[in-house]
Design a protein around this motif. Structure first.
Motif, PDB file in Angstrom:
ATOM      1  N   GLN A  65       0.811  -1.213   0.000  1.00 40.41           N
ATOM      2  CA  GLN A  65       0.000   0.000   0.000  1.00 40.41           C
ATOM      3  C   GLN A  65       0.842   1.259   0.000  1.00 40.41           C
ATOM      4  O   GLN A  65       0.432   2.288  -0.481  1.00 40.41           O
ATOM      5  CB  GLN A  65      -0.963  -0.008   1.191  1.00 40.41           C
ATOM      6  CG  GLN A  65      -2.089  -0.993   0.999  1.00 40.41           C
ATOM      7  CD  GLN A  65      -2.772  -0.809  -0.341  1.00 40.41           C
ATOM      8  OE1 GLN A  65      -3.382   0.212  -0.603  1.00 40.41           O
ATOM      9  NE2 GLN A  65      -2.640  -1.784  -1.235  1.00 40.41           N
TER      10      GLN A  65
ATOM     11  N   ASN B 176     -16.428   4.583  -6.163  1.00 42.40           N
ATOM     12  CA  ASN B 176     -15.221   4.337  -5.372  1.00 42.40           C
ATOM     13  C   ASN B 176     -13.924   4.639  -6.123  1.00 42.40           C
ATOM     14  O   ASN B 176     -12.881   4.074  -5.808  1.00 42.40           O
ATOM     15  CB  ASN B 176     -15.197   2.879  -4.859  1.00 42.40           C
ATOM     16  CG  ASN B 176     -16.209   2.655  -3.747  1.00 42.40           C
ATOM     17  OD1 ASN B 176     -16.411   3.521  -2.914  1.00 42.40           O
ATOM     18  ND2 ASN B 176     -16.847   1.507  -3.748  1.00 42.40           N
ATOM     19  N   GLY B 226      -0.782   2.996 -17.047  1.00 38.62           N
ATOM     20  CA  GLY B 226      -0.874   3.361 -15.630  1.00 38.62           C
ATOM     21  C   GLY B 226      -1.537   4.707 -15.459  1.00 38.62           C
ATOM     22  O   GLY B 226      -1.341   5.619 -16.260  1.00 38.62           O
TER      23      GLY B 226
ATOM     24  N   ALA C  61      -8.854   3.956   1.097  1.00 43.86           N
ATOM     25  CA  ALA C  61      -8.532   3.604  -0.281  1.00 43.86           C
ATOM     26  C   ALA C  61      -7.516   2.468  -0.295  1.00 43.86           C
ATOM     27  O   ALA C  61      -6.688   2.354   0.597  1.00 43.86           O
ATOM     28  CB  ALA C  61      -7.965   4.801  -1.022  1.00 43.86           C
ATOM     29  N   VAL C  62      -7.609   1.612  -1.294  1.00 40.36           N
ATOM     30  CA  VAL C  62      -6.619   0.564  -1.507  1.00 40.36           C
ATOM     31  C   VAL C  62      -5.911   0.888  -2.812  1.00 40.36           C
ATOM     32  O   VAL C  62      -6.556   1.098  -3.834  1.00 40.36           O
ATOM     33  CB  VAL C  62      -7.286  -0.822  -1.554  1.00 40.36           C
ATOM     34  CG1 VAL C  62      -6.285  -1.877  -2.002  1.00 40.36           C
ATOM     35  CG2 VAL C  62      -7.841  -1.194  -0.195  1.00 40.36           C
ATOM     36  N   ASN C  63      -4.584   0.930  -2.775  1.00 40.08           N
ATOM     37  CA  ASN C  63      -3.822   1.396  -3.931  1.00 40.08           C
ATOM     38  C   ASN C  63      -3.638   0.336  -4.990  1.00 40.08           C
ATOM     39  O   ASN C  63      -3.787  -0.852  -4.739  1.00 40.08           O
ATOM     40  CB  ASN C  63      -2.444   1.889  -3.470  1.00 40.08           C
ATOM     41  CG  ASN C  63      -2.560   3.215  -2.755  1.00 40.08           C
ATOM     42  OD1 ASN C  63      -3.413   4.022  -3.078  1.00 40.08           O
ATOM     43  ND2 ASN C  63      -1.716   3.433  -1.773  1.00 40.08           N
ATOM     44  N   GLN C  65      -5.062  -0.833  -7.804  1.00 42.49           N
ATOM     45  CA  GLN C  65      -6.044  -1.864  -8.095  1.00 42.49           C
ATOM     46  C   GLN C  65      -6.283  -2.056  -9.586  1.00 42.49           C
ATOM     47  O   GLN C  65      -6.647  -3.108 -10.025  1.00 42.49           O
ATOM     48  CB  GLN C  65      -7.365  -1.579  -7.363  1.00 42.49           C
ATOM     49  CG  GLN C  65      -7.238  -1.816  -5.879  1.00 42.49           C
ATOM     50  CD  GLN C  65      -6.653  -3.172  -5.579  1.00 42.49           C
ATOM     51  OE1 GLN C  65      -7.234  -4.190  -5.888  1.00 42.49           O
ATOM     52  NE2 GLN C  65      -5.448  -3.225  -5.017  1.00 42.49           N
ATOM     53  N   SER C  66      -6.109  -1.001 -10.391  1.00 35.87           N
ATOM     54  CA  SER C  66      -6.234  -1.135 -11.843  1.00 35.87           C
ATOM     55  C   SER C  66      -5.465   0.009 -12.456  1.00 35.87           C
ATOM     56  O   SER C  66      -5.643   1.162 -12.056  1.00 35.87           O
ATOM     57  CB  SER C  66      -7.704  -1.081 -12.250  1.00 35.87           C
ATOM     58  OG  SER C  66      -7.825  -1.031 -13.647  1.00 35.87           O
ATOM     59  N   SER C  67      -4.575  -0.278 -13.421  1.00 35.10           N
ATOM     60  CA  SER C  67      -3.744   0.756 -14.034  1.00 35.10           C
ATOM     61  C   SER C  67      -3.062   1.600 -12.968  1.00 35.10           C
ATOM     62  O   SER C  67      -2.968   2.812 -13.105  1.00 35.10           O
ATOM     63  CB  SER C  67      -4.593   1.662 -14.933  1.00 35.10           C
ATOM     64  OG  SER C  67      -5.229   0.922 -15.936  1.00 35.10           O
ATOM     65  N   ALA C  68      -2.640   0.976 -11.877  1.00 37.68           N
ATOM     66  CA  ALA C  68      -1.969   1.666 -10.775  1.00 37.68           C
ATOM     67  C   ALA C  68      -2.864   2.707 -10.108  1.00 37.68           C
ATOM     68  O   ALA C  68      -2.391   3.563  -9.376  1.00 37.68           O
ATOM     69  CB  ALA C  68      -0.660   2.306 -11.233  1.00 37.68           C
ATOM     70  N   GLU C  69      -4.159   2.645 -10.375  1.00 34.78           N
ATOM     71  CA  GLU C  69      -5.111   3.560  -9.750  1.00 34.78           C
ATOM     72  C   GLU C  69      -5.689   2.938  -8.475  1.00 34.78           C
ATOM     73  O   GLU C  69      -5.912   1.730  -8.421  1.00 34.78           O
ATOM     74  CB  GLU C  69      -6.279   3.848 -10.704  1.00 34.78           C
ATOM     75  CG  GLU C  69      -5.959   4.849 -11.769  1.00 34.78           C
ATOM     76  CD  GLU C  69      -5.915   6.261 -11.205  1.00 34.78           C
ATOM     77  OE1 GLU C  69      -6.989   6.831 -10.963  1.00 34.78           O
ATOM     78  OE2 GLU C  69      -4.804   6.782 -11.000  1.00 34.78           O
ATOM     79  N   PRO C  70      -5.948   3.735  -7.458  1.00 36.85           N
ATOM     80  CA  PRO C  70      -6.564   3.182  -6.242  1.00 36.85           C
ATOM     81  C   PRO C  70      -8.068   2.973  -6.407  1.00 36.85           C
ATOM     82  O   PRO C  70      -8.685   3.455  -7.342  1.00 36.85           O
ATOM     83  CB  PRO C  70      -6.298   4.259  -5.193  1.00 36.85           C
ATOM     84  CG  PRO C  70      -6.164   5.519  -5.964  1.00 36.85           C
ATOM     85  CD  PRO C  70      -5.671   5.172  -7.338  1.00 36.85           C
ATOM     86  N   ARG C  71      -8.640   2.231  -5.491  1.00 36.91           N
ATOM     87  CA  ARG C  71     -10.087   2.145  -5.340  1.00 36.91           C
ATOM     88  C   ARG C  71     -10.422   2.580  -3.921  1.00 36.91           C
ATOM     89  O   ARG C  71      -9.708   2.226  -2.986  1.00 36.91           O
ATOM     90  CB  ARG C  71     -10.600   0.727  -5.562  1.00 36.91           C
ATOM     91  CG  ARG C  71     -10.524   0.271  -6.986  1.00 36.91           C
ATOM     92  CD  ARG C  71     -11.484   1.048  -7.879  1.00 36.91           C
ATOM     93  NE  ARG C  71     -11.407   0.653  -9.268  1.00 36.91           N
ATOM     94  CZ  ARG C  71     -10.577   1.205 -10.158  1.00 36.91           C
ATOM     95  NH1 ARG C  71      -9.775   2.178  -9.793  1.00 36.91           N
ATOM     96  NH2 ARG C  71     -10.574   0.789 -11.398  1.00 36.91           N
ATOM     97  N   GLN C  72     -11.521   3.293  -3.760  1.00 38.82           N
ATOM     98  CA  GLN C  72     -11.885   3.842  -2.466  1.00 38.82           C
ATOM     99  C   GLN C  72     -12.997   3.047  -1.806  1.00 38.82           C
ATOM    100  O   GLN C  72     -13.555   2.141  -2.391  1.00 38.82           O
ATOM    101  CB  GLN C  72     -12.324   5.304  -2.648  1.00 38.82           C
ATOM    102  CG  GLN C  72     -11.244   6.149  -3.292  1.00 38.82           C
ATOM    103  CD  GLN C  72     -11.698   7.557  -3.580  1.00 38.82           C
ATOM    104  OE1 GLN C  72     -12.798   7.757  -4.070  1.00 38.82           O
ATOM    105  NE2 GLN C  72     -10.867   8.520  -3.268  1.00 38.82           N
TER     106      GLN C  72
END
Lengths: 368, 368, 368
Positions: A65, B176, B226, C61-63, C65-72
């Motif tokens: 993270q 989200n 990315g 948020a978790v970092n 998750q897709s294309s280096a983008e986070p999800r909240q």
């Protein structure tokens, strides 16, 4: 939970095993307090025939993270199932969803009921996390249920709300993991409590429970290069268990034989290799002592075989003796203190040999 | 949920579409059981004027947790909003927080109420996840509310606790996700149920609901290198819907036209391109049959346009027929079985063409 | 929460600070709505002597998750502790588990009680996230509890359910982080409310609260190359606080001195460097105005020192004035509007200098 290492191989040169446990990540060189389980349960009868159960755990870490460091305390699902009862006495039920796999007595017993701090490597290696997604059928004859109810009233540590007979179909890839092949895992278990009153006055009220379980599975371990293995590995097991409930002296033993994925250091590949192991546990119930119902125990465990949940399914070589006591010193609080002499191979196929250590382990458990 | 592929292109050479659905990740070569939604709702009136709603879902996967493999079952927020009612009859409300976007009748309808297994690609492509963070105003005239209340008493599948008129402002980047530009998404929707009793005895009790919605947005899709795209893409849509509630025969149809981000394979860049699609669904309500209220249905859907939620906003080309029936066989349990003939382009801009397949899909749904 | 930047350095060339806050990630060039906290509390007396408290937050948020983008919107644990009361009056308690660290008055005060939008940099830099895993002892003499109870009845904003005296042992690596050394953090705090009635009729009912706190810790910051630093950095602090509760005019001030890890741009290494800072806040309680109990406030804060929770423990240089008012305009809804003039160095050791900006910040808070 707090672990103090008295003396042991907590650090080691690369390639050598360090003293680590697959069950408790806080056995390491840094120590400190840890939250082992923080669980919330939601349970309810929807109708006479249907019951829901939902459990999630806030002791889950999410990796990478920040600076490749994990963050802890995330909420993750443990159980999410619905029970459909097919008769009025609720002796036969179908369970749909994510739930515990009926394979090994100790795996089904809840951690809050278990006296030792962790499950044994051999029995737990079949289903790390103990749960999977699928369909199970449970059956418990009413007179078996009556024996268990009587033991529960006595304050005995039972294995929980499962059936005397259970068969199930599951994805077979492990708790909260993505299914990776199109075969299902098949599991069956039977356990039967025998009331020994007939053997004479010495055995009045004593109960001996005997049983076994079996599993057929195809598994794809995660590999170090990323993702899961391209081929399935056969994982077939049978196990036996015997429990003499402590009144006041008890014995509990389980053993498992089988084969499964295991990293072979000679060829540097995952192979299908034999596995074997189990434990023998002695318990003495001191009864109500005025300061709480104290139960001293001793457990010896051994395991030789793969640990499929870890990357590349490394081989474990575990020999451990644990001596401890459980002391419920207040109503909802329970303290467990144990001394453990461990010889363990680290669950990392790049490290060889067994690490040794003596530990004092303490756990404070609260429940509601 | 269990999907069985009868026959279809579940695997394909690189560059060719495989049979996949953006709505159900368990349509793949591995199969197995899946937990689609595990949701907990917390709802309550705080005062006469204020109501809270909190919903989270334990069906979320977190990627790259070990050997680049995901772990499932994490808890993630779906709804978190507060409703402030501006009048005593609760016909006018302001909603603050994360909630469903009023855009497309089917998007607002809860999945537990929807008869087909998944939403249609065309309608859902505007708001995958259906929710966003912002402020919405809803208004429902009392006599419209009375028509909906009567339909709900009849056991009709309504679209839920939303208004006849809704306008909203949102971040516009999706459920989200982190907001990535400083423009807000504007959305408006209207829906109106007409009681057809006046048309003669044939139409007694029949209700026809008509409406439409519109959206103006600037969106930045995630890109394969990315992060998100450096520039905004316009995404503007209008949609129409018509529902004749099944008493016993029903028709439901929606269609959408617009433009949005879409990967152009010729230039290998994301462009603003037209999109179009929708569905027509026929339902027959068998009523109480003695074994439950069975509703057979058929749905045809089509979509041509970008799927903005996926990396590089790939173009979808979907043609699908689904025939099924919903059977609530016990009080809290509902079984849906469907046959689907799908032609779908995979949501991956590196794969071309449509994949075809025939599927039998089953879903067991429990609610409380 | 919605932040509007009137005028300021929201973007900057690489190497220059941008206008960012360690407390509010929505202060950036993109803006938009944000959900700051979505928390659920579970609390209950288990027996007369034991109380449980569990709080989790769905604003995490978790970092990557897709294309280096986070999800909240993921759920993460905040508090999980059990209080054991050692006397019948509950004046002495032991707290086991993850809970707030008694270090700094403002850190203990709940965000729903705090009038300004964020905590101050100086006080919060000791324990970002405010919580850690360990054991704490709290003691509150009964007559101190009575003064606090009287203030709470008046609607005063207290610091919450903590003791007049607190001492604790913690892992010391921060909220939901893995422990990385085998030393524990030691913390102590004392706070004492003086009833000023004896000073004459002018001071009738007035309460002045004075106190201080101290901490000894060894900390390993996360480093840019991944993981945490290989060596421990000493982090020792003392702080003082004084609060005159607003009846109607109030003053609140805290200041902290110490040393801790801090990135040194000259040598490009993390060093142990001095830190200093605090705030002075003035509040006026307008009382019940007919449209709610409005409290205007002004706060000046300053901090010079490391921010240990960020990668490489960058140096912060913060000077900020915030003028605002809190307006609980409906029963469970509270609006805070503030103007802030900020001069801040970005929490990134690769950027230098201070960024300036004028912001209008609004927050709508609901609670239940």
């Amino acid at each position: 939970r707090y672990n103090g290492v008295l003396d042991g191989d907590v650090t080691a040169p690369a390639g050598q095993s360090r003293l680590r446990s697959v069950h408790d990540s806080s056995i390491n060189a840094d120590g400190g307090f840890s939250l082992r389980r923080v669980r919330l349960v939601l349970q309810g009868d929807v109708t006479d025939n249907i019951e829901l159960y939902l459990q999630h755990d806030f002791g889950t870490a999410v990796n990478s993270q920040s600076s490749a460091e994990p963050r802890q305390g995330f909420g993750q699902l443990r159980d999410a199932y619905v029970d459909v009862f097919l008769d009025r006495e609720r002796s036969f039920r179908l369970r749909f969803g994510q739930s515990k796999v009926p394979l090994g007595w100790e795996n089904l017993q809840s951690s809050s009921n278990r006296i030792p701090l962790d499950r044994s490597d051999a029995i737990n290696s079949a289903v790390p996390g103990e749960r999977d997604l699928g369909v199970t059928a449970y059956y418990t004859p009413p007179h078996v249920q009556r024996i268990w109810d009587r033991l529960a009233e006595d304050g005995q540590k039972l294995f929980g709300n499962y059936g005397a007979f259970g068969v199930g179909l599951y994805n077979g890839q492990g708790t909260n993991r993505v299914e990776r092949n199109d075969s299902l895992m098949k599991v069956a278990m039977a356990t039967w409590p025998f009331a020994l009153d007939g053997l004479g006055p010495l055995f009045r009220g004593q109960v001996l429970e005997l049983g076994g379980s079996a599993m057929l599975n195809r598994f794809r371990p995660e590999v170090r290069t990323g993702g899961v293995s391209a081929v399935d590995y056969r994982e077939d097991r049978i196990g036996l268990h015997a429990i003499l409930y402590p009144q006041p002296f008890g014995i509990q033993a389980e053993w498992v034989w089988g084969q499964g994925p295991q990293f072979d250091t000679a060829t540097q590949r995952i192979t299908e290799a034999p596995l074997e192991g189990g434990y023998v546990q002695l318990t003495y119930d001191l009864g109500e002592t005025g300061i709480g119902r104290i139960r001293p125990y001793g457990r010896w465990q051994r395991y030789r075989g793969g640990w499929k949940a870890a990357t590349n399914a490394p081989r474990l070589e575990t020999d451990e003796i644990e001596l401890g006591l459980e002391w419920p010193f207040m109503d909802a609080l329970e303290l467990t203190v144990a001394y453990a002499r461990m010889k363990r191979r680290e669950a990392d196929e790049r490290r060889l040999g067994q690490a040794e250590g003596d530990l004092i382990r303490t756990q404070l458990q609260w429940s509601y």
